[in-house]
Design an enzyme around this catalytic site. Sequence first.
Site: not given
Ligand code: NAD
Ligand code: GLY
Length: 366
Positions: A122, A144, A186, A228, A238, A242, A246, A249, A253, A266
Amino acid sequence: MNQSPIKLNVDLGKRSYPIFIGRDLLGKAEYLAPYIRSSRVMVVSNETVAPLYLEKTLAGLTDFQVETVILPDGEQYKNLEVLNQVFDGLLRTHCDRRTTLIALGGGVVGDMTGFAAACYQRGVPFIQIPTTLLAQVDSSVGGKTGVNHALGKNMIGAFHQPQVVLCDTDTLNTLEDRQLSAGLAEVVKYGLIRDLAFFDWLEQNVDALLSRDPDALAYAIERSCQNKADVVAEDELEGGVRALLNLGHTFGHSIETGLGYGQCLHGEAVAIGMYLAADLSQRLGWISASVVHRIETLLEKLHLPVRIPEGLDSQTMLDLMKVDKKVLDGQVRLVLQKSIAQAVLTTDYDADLLHKTLATERRPLF
Ligand code: NAD
Ligand code: GLY
């Protein structure tokens, strides 16, 4: 001698936390240990990042009993089935509810680890060590967390704030160019939503950013995280402002889900989505063609796609856009542009104009 890192604060009362941004921070106990209030730690990473940075990270955790879980790499593994590997690891090693989880990786690892922390017994604390630009400027901040469902992106999740975010900008040196550009999408988003001076700065610093100039990257990360943090402090869950984060997005998405997770990154999908939001805003008469051109030009200079990829029809996109967390009473709410640095969340758009935007030219992703 290394400079002290930049320190920002996400101001959420008792759940406030710092963001450290700087070089050579991995493995430095002073940026981790004060934020771990347990003797046990589980580091979650993936099969790409772990060989690069796990050992260095563990060097900063010698005061703790540390377990590790290494997940497969890819957006297609951001689901409940793979998340179970984290719970298996926690239970197999008898981790109790005072265990701290540490996410070492990009946004996928960060979102999954945060969600595991929100659920395990939890709720246990967690720490973000983002290693992609996208994760350093966006996903690691704000709490998030979650996973994808076959029918919709990030549909299963929770708000769960980290204890600290540690952005070691040296980790960006091993990132593929395509991933760097995805992160820059982003970054542009913050300029488009609320920061005109930053948008101007980005236009003037494309070459420095693409060549990974450390000062330019550190500034872009700092300014993005500050934007942010300000928005999250105002509206953590949100209920209002907030949602502007998006921008791009809802379109994005639908592209990610429609093409199959992992095909269009993404950040790339967000770039296309921001262009489509600008296109629709122009059709509504809110912004001029020259503003759309300015947005498109910056995205293209950052090596980002700006058109819907081939193979995705408008109806599929529209159906997927209806599976969005911003949908209220069946209405798709979109983030659109009134000008650069002025985004709005609205249902005040003509459905025919949206169809025209969705029917625009297709291009191969690359
Ligand atoms: P990812 O986590 O898939 O990383 C991209 C690639 O880079 C992967 O293959 C990873 O293994 C590799 N990698 C990571 N660090 C590295 C490094 N230092 N050197 C070499 N390779 C490396 O993708 P991302 O773009 O980091 O994140 C996208 C995800 O984030 C999506 O799922 C999206 O929905 C999510 N997201 C979440 C929020 C939030 O607020 N929580 C906001 C934006 C995006
Ligand atoms: N990536 C959008 C948020 O964190 O609200």
